[in-house]
Design a protein around this motif. Structure first.
Motif, PDB file in Angstrom:
ATOM      1  N   LYS A  34       0.814  -1.223   0.000  1.00  0.00           N
ATOM      2  CA  LYS A  34       0.000   0.000   0.000  1.00  0.00           C
ATOM      3  C   LYS A  34       0.845   1.269   0.000  1.00  0.00           C
ATOM      4  O   LYS A  34       0.431   2.298   0.524  1.00  0.00           O
ATOM      5  N   THR A  58       0.953  -0.703  -5.418  1.00  0.00           N
ATOM      6  CA  THR A  58       0.375  -0.704  -4.073  1.00  0.00           C
ATOM      7  C   THR A  58      -0.103  -2.084  -3.637  1.00  0.00           C
ATOM      8  O   THR A  58      -0.148  -2.383  -2.449  1.00  0.00           O
ATOM      9  N   SER A  59      -0.489  -2.932  -4.586  1.00  0.00           N
ATOM     10  CA  SER A  59      -0.952  -4.268  -4.236  1.00  0.00           C
ATOM     11  C   SER A  59      -0.628  -5.231  -5.362  1.00  0.00           C
ATOM     12  O   SER A  59      -0.669  -4.863  -6.537  1.00  0.00           O
TER      13      SER A  59
END
Length: 882
Positions: free
Chosen positions: A555, A581-582
């Motif tokens: 994240k 982020t993911s």
């Protein structure tokens, strides 16, 4: 070969079969009987009195032996064995557990320590007696149901008539056959308040309270039902810059097991400590000494993440009702207990009413018997029957007002009155006694008619008589989840073999990358435009020709990757900026369009969204006029990692060189402070502190007169006495009024912070010195109220404009004396309006909002038209902004 007879074959087949024994009877009878016995007689408490059988028998035995003095525990244990058919050790252990809860038993001697885990002394050395509370609320033989003891020689209570939610106050834990129970302890005062609210028809909420204190998050308590969870934490604070102190511990642990968990985490490299000192006695004090250079805030979070400083407790509300296990929540337990208390109070009143009515009846008969000299009617009688008949006949004219018929036992009692008492009989005193009994009877009838109000008054009395010192110990607070990857110690080293495509902690002959931990994820980029995130291991193949490897932060919105790649063999080149982020671990992601022989020309990872300037150099092919130009990544929008990107050139790129390092293109980060969890966050929870760039700091002022500035890290812990938390403006003065203990006068001072990151005290160190008020306004105003002196008129309040009262001086200056008069109170007024100077931004380039990154992060279907809308490519291959 002769044939085997048929009978012989059958016999052999029968002998080869296993013998089957039916055990239905065992399971239906023996095992069920055993399970029922364990559930009902050993492990699970009854809802009526909140006690397990052994606890009930211990209290009953103590009541048998009670004479107001202490008894040896060994003596009580031996007496309890008349009722409890088990060994003395189990009775002694159960008694110690009751005694350590400090509610029903008044203890003397070494009863162990729940904080350190030390056991109690032998039962022959320690003593006990029932507490005043136990004598008040636990016993009432007149309303107790009795049963024969296990050998039939004694009578023991089926349940003790406890008029208090004892089960919730003490808690209970037990493992039976096929089920278990775990009722957490609750606060004495809060239980009484909840009972009163229930009787008043109001709603109530109950949360646990632990004798070890600590901090608790009850978000998922679920009323103590199965599936609920309570998170408990030790109270850890910073003692000094290299020392942490633990002053409260989580429930279900002790200082010994807590220290062992810390040492174990240190051995595994999860945290790093120098040594531990356990100074626990009556209060918990564990000092955790840290090596130089180790962050105390980060270590506090690591203690919560990797040690018993944070535990999760799963309650399970199971009780016995009507000889059956019942699963209920603590609210229902409280309601049932309260209603049971009301019923017991009713029974007690009814017993007292019957006793008072009997006393009134006999007192009235006695008065009639003596006042009307009915005793003379028996002088001529020669038989017992004649005496009884004569008295009965003599009473008849006077008994119309009695509330029940006269029976033979009443007449027999009259015959037992002594002559001396008859001769000294006082009619007035007899009438006063009867009237007093009538008043008591009326009072009891009133209570029975207003039973709820009577029960409320009873609970209020319990709170007034026994509530002192039983305030809540465990602080209820929301916990922020600790990200273990952010606080774990980097206890190992990561290496990479770029050419062969291996990463790991065992490749010590290859290139060192960074320190990491065994719970980290590693992000890897390769020359052919592939990306992968994998768990750190001793040796992992991720793809040949690695161009970048680092610890992956989940994240992470602020790390921006700048990429220029060739699309396939001989294809055009594109530029893109993106964040990661993911991901799905161990899945290979293609950052190009997926064509074979795609190639990365340029790559950079930028932890704060920096945008550098690069020089693009083309190969001399055909009639290309311009072979060299600059490209500024600040002109490229940040989009998703699956976007195609913007066209750089359709011609062959010779190389790309870094021309100028970049500065951040992200907006200043907004930071909030959530008072509920005492933490900073970027999620919009709590109060906005401000917008922060990389060089900005937080200003913290504590009630103790300590001031410091820090970098706003989300893992920062804050002290309980913090009174100011705001974005630090270096040129903005701090104004304070404080009492100097040595001079016994109030002083005013204004100062600027000159030493960034240094903790400094701005009031004198005298033990009586204290900070009165502090302000970070540009032009603060204070009002002084003076104490009225004897024989003098009170001096009018004084309004002080601090800016004109004193100039800005050094932080160590004493300041100007405020007044020589005695001061009652000092308070801040609204400041003088002042327009603060605008802050000059660090740069004047256009910045990109982080939300833009989020919005485009999933844009895997981004069209080529969108990617190229801002650029036009000329014949020479140069990109030009529209």
């Amino acid at each position: 070969m002769s044939e085997i007879p048929e009978e012989t074959n059958n016999e052999a087949e029968f002998n080869n079969q296993e013998t089957i024994t039916k055990v239905d009877g065992m399971y239906k009878d023996w095992f069920l009987d055993y399970a029922s016995y364990v559930i009902l007689e050993r492990a699970v408490p009854a809802i009526e009195d909140g006690l397990k059988p052994v606890q009930r028998r211990i209290l009953h035995s103590m009541k048998d032996l009670d004479d107001g003095r202490y008894n040896k525990v060994a003596n009580i244990v031996g007496h309890t064995m008349q009722y409890h058919p088990h060994g003395d050790a189990s009775i002694a252990d159960a008694m110690v557990q009751i005694g350590q809860k400090d509610l029903l038993i008044d203890t003397q001697g070494n009863w162990g320590n729940i904080l350190t885990g030390d056991g109690a002394a032998a039962s022959r050395y320690i003593e006990a007696r029932l507490s005043k509370f136990a004598l008040d609320v636990v016993f009432n033989p007149k309303i107790t149901e009795w049963q024969a003891s296990y050998d039939g020689r004694k009578k023991e209570p089926v349940n003790l008539p406890i008029m208090f939610p004892l089960l919730l106050a003490q808690g209970a834990e037990g493992i039976a056959v096929g089920l278990s129970t775990k009722v957490l302890p609750h606060n004495f005062i809060e239980l009484i308040d909840a009972s009163i609210k229930h009787l008043q028809g109001k709603k109530f909420t109950l949360f646990p309270d632990f004798p070890t204190a600590g901090i608790m998050d009850v978000t998922n308590y679920n009323d103590g039902l199965r599936g609920g969870k309570v998170r408990v934490r030790a109270k850890v604070s910073q003692f000094d810059k290299n020392t942490l102190v633990i002053t409260e511990i989580p429930f279900s642990t002790n200082t010994t097991t807590l220290i062992e968990s810390i040492l174990k985490a240190n051995e595994k490299g999860k945290i790093k400590i120098k040594k531990i000192e356990d100074n626990t006695a009556a209060e918990v004090e564990i000092l955790v000494h840290l090596p130089s250079g180790i962050s105390p805030d980060k270590t506090i979070d690591a203690l919560y993440a990797f040690t018993n400083c944070e535990l999760s407790i799963s309650p399970l509300g199971c009780i016995i009702e009507d000889n059956k296990p019942l699963f209920v929540g603590v609210s229902e337990m409280l309601r049932r207990s309260t209603e049971h208390t009301v019923e017991l109070l009713k029974q007690d009143l009814e017993v007292k009413l019957g006793e008072f009515e009997d006393q009134w009846h006999y007192a009235s008969l006695e008065r009639i018997f003596i006042e009307n000299r009915i005793y003379r009617d028996i002088e001529e009688e020669e038989t017992w029957e004649g005496v009884i008949k004569a008295i009965d006949e003599g009473l008849k004219p006077f008994i119309a007002h009695l509330k029940r018929p006269v029976i033979e036992d009443d007449i027999v009692r009259l015959t037992e009155i002594r002559i001396k008492r008859i001769s000294k009989f006082d009619i007035d005193k007899a009438q006063q006694k009867i009237e007093a009994l009538e008043a008591q009877i009326a009072e009891i009838k009133y209570h029975l008619e207003h039973l709820t109000e009577y029960a409320i008054a009873y609970f209020v009395r319990l709170k007034n008589d026994y509530g002192a010192g039983k305030e809540r110990k465990t602080e209820i607070r929301l916990f922020d989840d600790v990200d273990a990857t952010k606080v774990v110690m980097r206890n190992t080293k990561l290496f990479v073999n770029r050419e062969e495509g291996f990463i790991g902690t065992s490749l010590k002959r290859d290139e060192y990358v960074c320190d990491c931990s065994d719970i980290d994820d590693i992000i890897v980029f390769t020359q052919d435009g592939k990306m992968m995130v994998t768990k750190v291991d001793s040796k992992t193949f991720v793809g040949k020709n690695i161009i970048h490897v680092a610890v992956f932060k989940k994240k992470d919105k602020r790390t921006i990757y700048n990429l220029i790649y060739r699309d396939g063999k001989g294809g055009p080149s594109y530029v893109k900026r993106f964040s990661v982020t993911s991901i799905t671990r161990d899945r290979e992601y293609d950052l190009t369009n997926g064509l074979k022989d795609s190639l990365v020309h340029y790559f950079s990872a930028n932890p704060n969204g920096e945008a550098e300037v690069v020089t693009v150099l083309l190969r001399q092919v055909g009639s290309i006029k311009k072979l060299k130009w600059d490209l500024d990544f600040a002109d490229i929008l940040i989009k998703g990692r699956d976007s195609k990107g913007n066209l750089v050139t359709k011609y062959s790129v010779k190389r790309i060189e870094l021309k100028e390092k970049g500065i951040s293109t992200l907006k200043p980060r907004k930071i909030w402070f959530d008072d509920a969890v005492q933490r900073l966050n970027v999620d919009g929870r709590g109060e906005l502190v401000g917008e922060f760039r990389g060089e900005d700091r937080l200003l913290i002022i504590r009630q103790s007169g300590v001031v410091k500035t820090i970098i706003p890290e989300l893992t920062t812990h804050f002290d309980d006495d913090m009174i100011v938390l705001e974005k630090w403006i270096p040129k903005k003065p701090i104004s304070a009024i404080y009492f100097d203990g040595e001079k016994e006068r109030y002083f005013v001072k204004r100062f600027l912070i000159e030493n960034e990151g240094k903790e400094e005290t701005f009031i004198s160190e005298h033990p009586k010195s204290h900070l009165e008020i502090v302000s970070t306004d540009w032009k603060p105003v204070a009002e002084v109220e003076f104490t009225k002196e004897r024989g003098k008129d009170r001096k009018d309040n004084q309004v002080v404009e601090l800016e004109s009262f004193i100039t800005i001086k050094g932080i160590n200056a004493l300041g100007n004396q405020l007044t020589k008069d005695k001061v009652n109170t000092i308070s801040l007024l609204d400041p003088i309006p002042y327009e603060a100077p605008e802050e000059i931004p660090a740069n004047d380039i256009e910045v990109v909002d982080e939300e833009t990154i989020d919005a485009s992060n999933d844009s895997s279907e981004t069209s080529n038209a969108d990617d190229n809308e801002n650029y036009k490519t000329g014949d020479d291959g140069q990109i030009t902004l529209f």
